[in-house]
Scaffold this motif. Sequence first.
Motif, PDB file in Angstrom:
ATOM      1  N   PHE A  62       0.840  -1.203   0.000  1.00  0.00           N
ATOM      2  CA  PHE A  62       0.000   0.000   0.000  1.00  0.00           C
ATOM      3  C   PHE A  62       0.875   1.254   0.000  1.00  0.00           C
ATOM      4  CE2 PHE A  62      -1.982   3.462   2.328  1.00  0.00           C
ATOM      5  CZ  PHE A  62      -3.223   3.581   1.708  1.00  0.00           C
ATOM      6  N   ILE A  63       1.902   1.255   0.843  1.00  0.00           N
ATOM      7  CA  ILE A  63       2.801   2.413   0.944  1.00  0.00           C
ATOM      8  C   ILE A  63       3.516   2.668  -0.378  1.00  0.00           C
ATOM      9  CG2 ILE A  63       5.007   3.130   1.974  1.00  0.00           C
ATOM     10  CD1 ILE A  63       3.916   1.967   4.638  1.00  0.00           C
ATOM     11  N   LYS A  64       3.997   1.605  -1.004  1.00  0.00           N
ATOM     12  CA  LYS A  64       4.711   1.768  -2.277  1.00  0.00           C
ATOM     13  C   LYS A  64       3.782   2.292  -3.368  1.00  0.00           C
ATOM     14  CE  LYS A  64       8.429   1.394  -4.784  1.00  0.00           C
ATOM     15  NZ  LYS A  64       9.647   2.192  -4.497  1.00  0.00           N
ATOM     16  N   ARG A  65       2.530   1.878  -3.321  1.00  0.00           N
ATOM     17  CA  ARG A  65       1.566   2.249  -4.357  1.00  0.00           C
ATOM     18  C   ARG A  65       0.982   3.640  -4.142  1.00  0.00           C
ATOM     19  NH1 ARG A  65      -3.731   0.666  -4.201  1.00  0.00           N
ATOM     20  NH2 ARG A  65      -3.177  -0.878  -2.610  1.00  0.00           N
ATOM     21  N   LYS A  66       0.795   4.028  -2.880  1.00  0.00           N
ATOM     22  CA  LYS A  66       0.063   5.252  -2.582  1.00  0.00           C
ATOM     23  C   LYS A  66       0.932   6.389  -2.057  1.00  0.00           C
ATOM     24  CE  LYS A  66      -4.246   3.678  -3.212  1.00  0.00           C
ATOM     25  NZ  LYS A  66      -5.242   4.321  -4.117  1.00  0.00           N
ATOM     26  N   MET A  67       2.127   6.073  -1.565  1.00  0.00           N
ATOM     27  CA  MET A  67       2.925   7.078  -0.884  1.00  0.00           C
ATOM     28  C   MET A  67       4.345   7.120  -1.441  1.00  0.00           C
ATOM     29  SD  MET A  67       1.487   6.485   2.993  1.00  0.00           S
ATOM     30  CE  MET A  67       1.867   8.161   3.496  1.00  0.00           C
ATOM     31  N   ILE A  68       5.179   7.978  -0.861  1.00  0.00           N
ATOM     32  CA  ILE A  68       6.582   8.064  -1.274  1.00  0.00           C
ATOM     33  C   ILE A  68       7.452   7.742  -0.056  1.00  0.00           C
ATOM     34  CG2 ILE A  68       8.401   9.531  -2.202  1.00  0.00           C
ATOM     35  CD1 ILE A  68       6.278  11.122  -3.649  1.00  0.00           C
ATOM     36  N   PRO A  69       7.908   6.483   0.047  1.00  0.00           N
ATOM     37  CA  PRO A  69       8.775   6.117   1.182  1.00  0.00           C
ATOM     38  C   PRO A  69      10.160   6.746   1.045  1.00  0.00           C
ATOM     39  CG  PRO A  69       8.489   4.249  -0.301  1.00  0.00           C
ATOM     40  CD  PRO A  69       7.594   5.329  -0.813  1.00  0.00           C
ATOM     41  N   ILE A  70      10.635   7.352   2.115  1.00  0.00           N
ATOM     42  CA  ILE A  70      11.932   8.027   2.110  1.00  0.00           C
ATOM     43  C   ILE A  70      12.717   7.628   3.361  1.00  0.00           C
ATOM     44  CG2 ILE A  70      11.055  10.015   0.799  1.00  0.00           C
ATOM     45  CD1 ILE A  70      10.941  11.580   3.430  1.00  0.00           C
ATOM     46  N   PRO A  71      14.044   7.777   3.329  1.00  0.00           N
ATOM     47  CA  PRO A  71      14.832   7.515   4.543  1.00  0.00           C
ATOM     48  C   PRO A  71      14.477   8.509   5.647  1.00  0.00           C
ATOM     49  CG  PRO A  71      16.232   7.607   2.587  1.00  0.00           C
ATOM     50  CD  PRO A  71      14.897   8.126   2.184  1.00  0.00           C
ATOM     51  N   LEU A  72      14.613   8.074   6.876  1.00  0.00           N
ATOM     52  CA  LEU A  72      14.337   8.952   8.007  1.00  0.00           C
ATOM     53  C   LEU A  72      15.259  10.166   7.995  1.00  0.00           C
ATOM     54  CD1 LEU A  72      12.533   9.103  10.560  1.00  0.00           C
ATOM     55  CD2 LEU A  72      14.382   7.967  11.806  1.00  0.00           C
ATOM     56  N   THR A  73      16.469  10.013   7.481  1.00  0.00           N
ATOM     57  CA  THR A  73      17.414  11.129   7.421  1.00  0.00           C
ATOM     58  C   THR A  73      16.909  12.255   6.512  1.00  0.00           C
ATOM     59  OG1 THR A  73      18.616   9.879   5.729  1.00  0.00           O
ATOM     60  CG2 THR A  73      19.486   9.795   7.972  1.00  0.00           C
ATOM     61  N   ASP A  74      16.083  11.912   5.510  1.00  0.00           N
ATOM     62  CA  ASP A  74      15.511  12.942   4.636  1.00  0.00           C
ATOM     63  C   ASP A  74      14.524  13.824   5.401  1.00  0.00           C
ATOM     64  OD1 ASP A  74      16.991  11.851   2.650  1.00  0.00           O
ATOM     65  OD2 ASP A  74      15.314  11.431   1.292  1.00  0.00           O
ATOM     66  N   ILE A  75      13.809  13.229   6.350  1.00  0.00           N
ATOM     67  CA  ILE A  75      12.892  14.019   7.171  1.00  0.00           C
ATOM     68  C   ILE A  75      13.678  14.943   8.089  1.00  0.00           C
ATOM     69  CG2 ILE A  75      11.099  13.912   8.956  1.00  0.00           C
ATOM     70  CD1 ILE A  75      10.164  11.294   7.735  1.00  0.00           C
ATOM     71  N   SER A  76      14.780  14.432   8.630  1.00  0.00           N
ATOM     72  CA  SER A  76      15.651  15.260   9.459  1.00  0.00           C
ATOM     73  C   SER A  76      16.193  16.435   8.660  1.00  0.00           C
ATOM     74  CB  SER A  76      16.804  14.410  10.007  1.00  0.00           C
ATOM     75  OG  SER A  76      17.717  15.197  10.736  1.00  0.00           O
ATOM     76  N   ALA A  77      16.595  16.172   7.420  1.00  0.00           N
ATOM     77  CA  ALA A  77      17.122  17.238   6.560  1.00  0.00           C
ATOM     78  C   ALA A  77      16.049  18.273   6.243  1.00  0.00           C
ATOM     79  CB  ALA A  77      17.672  16.639   5.269  1.00  0.00           C
ATOM     80  N   TRP A  78      14.824  17.806   6.063  1.00  0.00           N
ATOM     81  CA  TRP A  78      13.710  18.725   5.799  1.00  0.00           C
ATOM     82  C   TRP A  78      13.427  19.597   7.024  1.00  0.00           C
ATOM     83  CZ3 TRP A  78       8.659  17.936   8.085  1.00  0.00           C
ATOM     84  CH2 TRP A  78       7.726  18.907   7.709  1.00  0.00           C
ATOM     85  N   LEU A  79      13.457  18.998   8.205  1.00  0.00           N
ATOM     86  CA  LEU A  79      13.195  19.749   9.435  1.00  0.00           C
ATOM     87  C   LEU A  79      14.238  20.839   9.662  1.00  0.00           C
ATOM     88  CD1 LEU A  79      12.146  16.845  11.832  1.00  0.00           C
ATOM     89  CD2 LEU A  79      10.681  18.694  11.013  1.00  0.00           C
ATOM     90  N   SER A  80      15.459  20.578   9.235  1.00  0.00           N
ATOM     91  CA  SER A  80      16.518  21.586   9.384  1.00  0.00           C
ATOM     92  C   SER A  80      16.638  22.466   8.137  1.00  0.00           C
ATOM     93  CB  SER A  80      17.853  20.900   9.670  1.00  0.00           C
ATOM     94  OG  SER A  80      18.194  20.014   8.630  1.00  0.00           O
ATOM     95  N   LYS A  81      15.617  22.355   7.267  1.00  0.00           N
ATOM     96  CA  LYS A  81      15.499  23.208   6.068  1.00  0.00           C
ATOM     97  C   LYS A  81      16.656  23.023   5.088  1.00  0.00           C
ATOM     98  CE  LYS A  81      12.929  26.721   8.656  1.00  0.00           C
ATOM     99  NZ  LYS A  81      11.636  26.120   8.330  1.00  0.00           N
ATOM    100  N   ARG A  82      17.208  21.813   5.050  1.00  0.00           N
ATOM    101  CA  ARG A  82      18.290  21.523   4.116  1.00  0.00           C
ATOM    102  C   ARG A  82      17.813  20.766   2.885  1.00  0.00           C
ATOM    103  NH1 ARG A  82      21.332  17.906   6.026  1.00  0.00           N
ATOM    104  NH2 ARG A  82      20.413  17.502   8.059  1.00  0.00           N
ATOM    105  N   LYS A  83      16.554  20.310   2.905  1.00  0.00           N
ATOM    106  CA  LYS A  83      16.064  19.487   1.800  1.00  0.00           C
ATOM    107  C   LYS A  83      14.553  19.574   1.732  1.00  0.00           C
ATOM    108  CE  LYS A  83      16.840  14.865  -0.117  1.00  0.00           C
ATOM    109  NZ  LYS A  83      17.561  13.582   0.089  1.00  0.00           N
ATOM    110  N   PRO A  84      13.963  19.711   0.525  1.00  0.00           N
ATOM    111  CA  PRO A  84      12.497  19.741   0.419  1.00  0.00           C
ATOM    112  C   PRO A  84      11.916  18.356   0.682  1.00  0.00           C
ATOM    113  CG  PRO A  84      13.484  19.744  -1.758  1.00  0.00           C
ATOM    114  CD  PRO A  84      14.623  19.891  -0.785  1.00  0.00           C
ATOM    115  N   LEU A  85      10.665  18.326   1.083  1.00  0.00           N
ATOM    116  CA  LEU A  85       9.976  17.080   1.394  1.00  0.00           C
ATOM    117  C   LEU A  85       8.993  16.754   0.274  1.00  0.00           C
ATOM    118  CD1 LEU A  85       9.887  15.114   3.900  1.00  0.00           C
ATOM    119  CD2 LEU A  85       7.786  16.313   4.547  1.00  0.00           C
ATOM    120  N   PRO A  86       9.013  15.534  -0.267  1.00  0.00           N
ATOM    121  CA  PRO A  86       8.049  15.193  -1.305  1.00  0.00           C
ATOM    122  C   PRO A  86       6.646  15.048  -0.725  1.00  0.00           C
ATOM    123  CG  PRO A  86       9.314  13.259  -0.692  1.00  0.00           C
ATOM    124  CD  PRO A  86       9.934  14.424   0.030  1.00  0.00           C
TER     125      PRO A  86
END
Length: 281
Positions: A62-86
């Motif tokens: 379901f996740i692969k079909r409906k969502m965009i799975p990303i590494p947890l480090t990408d969320i950390s980078a987004w929180l510190s404004k270093r990377k956009p979040l899909p």
Amino acid sequence: MKTFIKGNLKKIICPFLYYTGYFDHRLRKQKEKAIILMYHRIHEKGDGAGVNKGAFERQMEFIKRKMIPIPLTDISAWLSKRKPLPPRAIAITFDDGYEDNFANAYPILRKFDIPATIFLTTGHIETTKVFWWDKVNEIIRKTKKPFIHLKDFQDFIKDGYMHSAESIRLNTMKEKICAMKTVQELFKTFEYNRVNEAVALLQKILDVEEREIECPPMLNWHQIREMSNNGIDFGAHTVTHVNLSGVSSGQAEEEINDSKKIIEENINKPVYGFAYPYGLE
């Protein structure tokens, strides 16, 4: 009883929401936020101690079909404004480091090309040490007693008052699964250094021999290194799974730093993540 009712309501409501398109509607609106799913065990018993392997595979599909799975480090980078979040971002995590993460979850994650992070309690890796909640589950699973009185644990309550004198029935597996969750939640309120004493009392009351208890094995470093080389990240989860809110700052620092160091030495990679045992209180 409340846990039993809540579990059955989920089984009724979740399929209804899925087939009416409610989840799709909510996912389309998910922007500038991410979902983090946390698992522990992935096994084939389906007995309340984790997630059934078949259910986990359906969830990942379901996740692969409906969502965009990303590494947890990408969320950390987004929180510190270093990377956009899909849009529809989601990260998969596991706590503790059970062997079934490798045997059951890892092949499914590879099948759907989904990254994940496993937070390791390093003092249990490649050992036969047992987490207290696994022993609670095994005691309740193996007992032939028809019920348990929570008031038997009156002396362990911090304020000396048992908030519920509830008796829990243990005649069926469904009742035992409900009891596992209830007893675990109760034991989490005890002083950390008395939890094993409470487990021993539970074992005595429910009349289960030590030889009857079969607790789940933990990962070894060979399995960890293989996963680390194939899309799985690893984070620290302390050395002994101690409740950090109940220890000194020096002991907490030692638990966190030693856990991180042990993982880095064994996978030859830096470790950036840390998950609080029992959550952040």
